[in-house]
Scaffold this active site. Structure first.
Site, short mmCIF file in Angstrom:
data_model
loop_
_atom_site.label_atom_id
_atom_site.label_comp_id
_atom_site.label_asym_id
_atom_site.label_seq_id
_atom_site.Cartn_x
_atom_site.Cartn_y
_atom_site.Cartn_z
N CYS A 148 27.92 -49.41 -15.54
CA CYS A 148 28.61 -50.49 -15.92
C CYS A 148 27.50 -51.47 -16.52
O CYS A 148 26.41 -51.70 -16.07
CB CYS A 148 29.05 -51.12 -14.35
SG CYS A 148 28.05 -52.14 -13.48
N GLU A 149 28.05 -52.42 -17.32
CA GLU A 149 27.48 -53.36 -18.13
C GLU A 149 27.07 -54.60 -17.19
O GLU A 149 25.92 -55.44 -17.64
CB GLU A 149 27.91 -53.78 -19.41
CG GLU A 149 29.15 -54.56 -19.24
CD GLU A 149 29.77 -55.04 -20.66
OE1 GLU A 149 29.35 -54.20 -21.45
OE2 GLU A 149 30.27 -55.87 -20.96
N CYS A 182 28.97 -49.97 -8.25
CA CYS A 182 28.67 -51.51 -7.95
C CYS A 182 29.64 -52.15 -7.04
O CYS A 182 29.48 -52.91 -6.15
CB CYS A 182 28.60 -52.05 -9.08
SG CYS A 182 30.20 -52.13 -10.11
ZN LIG Z 1 29.29 -53.27 -12.01
#
Ligand SMILES: [Zn+2]
Length: 199
Positions: free
Chosen positions: A88-89, A159
């Site tokens: 994920c960025e 995340c």
């Molecule tokens: Zn993330």
């Protein structure tokens, strides 16, 4: 020489620069980058990061164009349960799951193994799941010019699981449809075939 060698090559200059930076990160979080167990960690982390972002150096359209064939087949082609690993960025933490891709040929088909490959090309970059879905969809649509294309991605985000809301069992689903898949019957047939709850 052995009949087969799986060869990995890293740019030494970039590896060295990243190594220094990972070493600083390890020290900054309160560790000691010079202790035994961590001695080679900055180099491993640097190589892992380069491997996981190799998609920036790859051209998905070229990969598809190298394996397109004229064929009259015009029923739905589905490749489901393509394993997917991305970063994920926002946090540079992994998200992973499955991609399901379908297209309806318009005079041309593509070698089946190329579809998981282009999923990897876009997944091995810093991504958000929405854009990853869109990248795969548009690449197939622009290159193969099919009568329709559909992409569904179901993924879990570290995340969300390890930090923040700590929702360990949530799965995020994204989808995109073009051409004939914009018709509800075609879309539903595809969703039924991949066993997705989406409708
Ligand atoms: Zn993330």
């Amino acid at each position: 020489m052995s009949p087969y060698r799986n060869f990995e090559e890293y740019n030494l200059e970039i590896t060295d620069e990243l190594k220094e930076k990972f070493s600083s990160v390890i020290n900054e979080i309160g560790e000691d980058a010079t202790r035994d167990g961590l001695l080679k960690t900055p180099e491993r982390a640097a190589k892992a990061m380069m491997f996981l972002t190799q998609g920036y150096q790859q051209d998905a359209e070229e990969i598809l164009k190298g394996a397109m064939f004229k064929e009259d087949y015009d029923d739905m082609v589905i490749i489901k349960n393509i394993e997917l690993y991305s970063l994920c960025e926002h946090h540079m933490l992994p998200f992973f799951g499955k991609a399901h891709v379908a297209y309806i040929p318009n005079g041309q088909i593509v070698g089946l193994s190329k579809i998981p490959r282009i999923v990897d090309v876009f997944a091995r970059r810093l991504q958000v799941q929405e854009r990853l879905t869109h990248d795969i969809l548009e690449c197939l649509n622009n290159t193969l010019k099919p009568k329709g294309v559909a992409v569904v991605i179901e993924a879990s985000h570290m995340c969300m699981m390890m930090r923040g809301v700590q929702k360990q069992n949530s799965v995020t689903t994204t989808s995109g449809f073009r051409g004939q898949f914009e018709k509800i019957e075609t879309r539903n047939e595809f969703l039924k075939l991949i066993g997705s709850e989406l409708s």
